[in-house]
Design a protein around this motif. Structure first.
Motif, PDB file in Angstrom:
ATOM      1  N   THR A  98      37.694  48.899 126.903  1.00 11.91           N
ATOM      2  CA  THR A  98      38.860  49.789 126.919  1.00 11.91           C
ATOM      3  C   THR A  98      40.162  49.012 126.947  1.00 11.91           C
ATOM      4  OG1 THR A  98      37.529  51.382 128.162  1.00 11.91           O
ATOM      5  CG2 THR A  98      39.900  51.757 128.087  1.00 11.91           C
ATOM      6  N   LEU A  99      40.190  47.941 127.727  1.00 10.58           N
ATOM      7  CA  LEU A  99      41.415  47.169 127.874  1.00 10.58           C
ATOM      8  C   LEU A  99      41.856  46.580 126.539  1.00 10.58           C
ATOM      9  CD1 LEU A  99      43.537  46.096 129.825  1.00 10.58           C
ATOM     10  CD2 LEU A  99      42.056  44.142 130.273  1.00 10.58           C
ATOM     11  N   LYS A 100      40.908  46.106 125.769  1.00  7.17           N
ATOM     12  CA  LYS A 100      41.224  45.527 124.464  1.00  7.17           C
ATOM     13  C   LYS A 100      41.859  46.567 123.533  1.00  7.17           C
ATOM     14  CE  LYS A 100      38.232  42.714 122.847  1.00  7.17           C
ATOM     15  NZ  LYS A 100      37.000  42.143 122.260  1.00  7.17           N
ATOM     16  N   ASN A 101      41.348  47.803 123.594  1.00  7.62           N
ATOM     17  CA  ASN A 101      41.897  48.866 122.751  1.00  7.62           C
ATOM     18  C   ASN A 101      43.313  49.247 123.166  1.00  7.62           C
ATOM     19  OD1 ASN A 101      39.479  49.011 121.313  1.00  7.62           O
ATOM     20  ND2 ASN A 101      38.617  50.561 122.687  1.00  7.62           N
ATOM     21  N   ILE A 102      43.568  49.251 124.465  1.00  5.60           N
ATOM     22  CA  ILE A 102      44.912  49.600 124.955  1.00  5.60           C
ATOM     23  C   ILE A 102      45.919  48.532 124.550  1.00  5.60           C
ATOM     24  CG2 ILE A 102      46.304  50.039 127.008  1.00  5.60           C
ATOM     25  CD1 ILE A 102      43.828  51.129 128.363  1.00  5.60           C
ATOM     26  N   ILE A 103      45.514  47.256 124.674  1.00  7.68           N
ATOM     27  CA  ILE A 103      46.405  46.165 124.282  1.00  7.68           C
ATOM     28  C   ILE A 103      46.708  46.237 122.789  1.00  7.68           C
ATOM     29  CG2 ILE A 103      46.586  43.657 124.071  1.00  7.68           C
ATOM     30  CD1 ILE A 103      44.945  43.425 126.634  1.00  7.68           C
ATOM     31  N   ALA A 104      45.695  46.626 122.003  1.00  7.82           N
ATOM     32  CA  ALA A 104      45.874  46.720 120.544  1.00  7.82           C
ATOM     33  C   ALA A 104      46.895  47.789 120.176  1.00  7.82           C
ATOM     34  CB  ALA A 104      44.537  47.021 119.882  1.00  7.82           C
ATOM     35  N   ARG A 105      47.150  48.743 121.058  1.00  3.94           N
ATOM     36  CA  ARG A 105      48.131  49.793 120.790  1.00  3.94           C
ATOM     37  C   ARG A 105      49.557  49.338 121.058  1.00  3.94           C
ATOM     38  NH1 ARG A 105      45.275  55.179 123.476  1.00  3.94           N
ATOM     39  NH2 ARG A 105      43.374  55.150 122.190  1.00  3.94           N
TER      40      ARG A 105
END
Length: 264
Positions: A98-105
């Motif tokens: 999840t953290l990786k997806n949030i950073i990608a935003r």
């Protein structure tokens, strides 16, 4: 920022561990009240058999609703359950990606960890209030409300100190979760770490042989134990307040520093 808060709170309220850990805390407090009541009943029976009568209305009676209130979050039971919950809550972002997806935003890591930390504080506040209410109601149901050793203001100060102390523990367990990123390792270190630190601090006090200064007096565990009374000396209040604030801020700052450099 608002979207991050909504996401974190939604994740918090949907996480089963949040409710399971809360129920465990309630169960432990109720079990403590039942155990204390059984011990009291047995001791009263032994005294009556010896010709001495002791009643719950005696001025010297220890167990009351107030007693259970101030002792509800000052034991190791609370910190152990809190360590387990925060490990599950924080580490899930690493294990689920999840953290990786949030950073990608496009969100910065500092903002992500800050929001996650504040939501963790909110969860700790809920747990603390629930434990206070459970302890007070259980103690009152088994015995009586009881009387304050000091004033109502003294009790409020004690409870606020306990909440601040729990915030310091939250910062510590948050840091451990950010450091290890794995649920199992984070839980193990969160439970065992404070115990090992307490042993090391006690050993340091023994080796230094200092009579006017004890390192243990400035560690979280000892400060929390000292808050298990509704009447604290002013110097004790000041010491606990300063220690809780320093630990809460220090562990949070380190967790942000580590989180910004973690691989996700």
């Amino acid at each position: 920022m608002g979207q991050l808060f909504r996401f974190e709170f939604r994740k918090l309220f949907r996480q089963k561990s949040f409710y399971i850990c809360g129920c465990v805390l309630i169960g432990l407090i109720l079990l403590t009240a039942v155990t204390l009541n059984m011990i009291y009943s047995l001791s009263q029976g032994n005294m009556e058999a010896g010709g001495v009568t002791v009643s719950a209305s005696d001025d010297g009676f220890l167990y009351t609703g107030i007693y259970m209130l101030v002792g509800a979050v000052s034991s190791s039971n609370f910190t152990i359950v809190l360590a387990v919950f925060l490990s599950l809550f924080v580490c899930s972002d690493y294990t689920n990606g999840t953290l990786k997806n949030i950073i990608a935003r496009g969100y910065s890591r500092t903002r992500i960890y800050a929001v996650k930390y504040m939501v963790s504080l909110a969860a700790t506040t809920v747990y603390t209030i629930v434990c206070w209410l459970t302890g007070f109601l259980a103690g009152t149901a088994f015995w009586k409300v009881g009387s304050l050793s000091g004033t109502t203001g003294d009790l409020v100060i004690t409870l606020l100190l306990q909440l601040l102390g729990n915030f310091a523990y939250t910062s510590l367990f948050f840091l451990i979760a950010v450091l290890f990123k794995k649920t199992g390792g984070s839980i193990a270190v969160g439970i065992i770490g404070p115990l090992v630190l307490s042993m090391i601090i006690s050993l340091a006090d023994t080796l230094t042989h200092k009579k006017s200064f004890d390192f243990a007096d400035y560690w979280l565990d000892n400060c929390m134990v000292e808050t298990a009374t509704d009447l604290m000396a002013s110097n004790m209040i000041t010491r606990c307040l300063i220690c809780f604030l320093i630990y809460a801020v220090l562990f949070y700052v380190i967790s942000i520093f580590v989180g910004r450099r973690n691989e996700v």
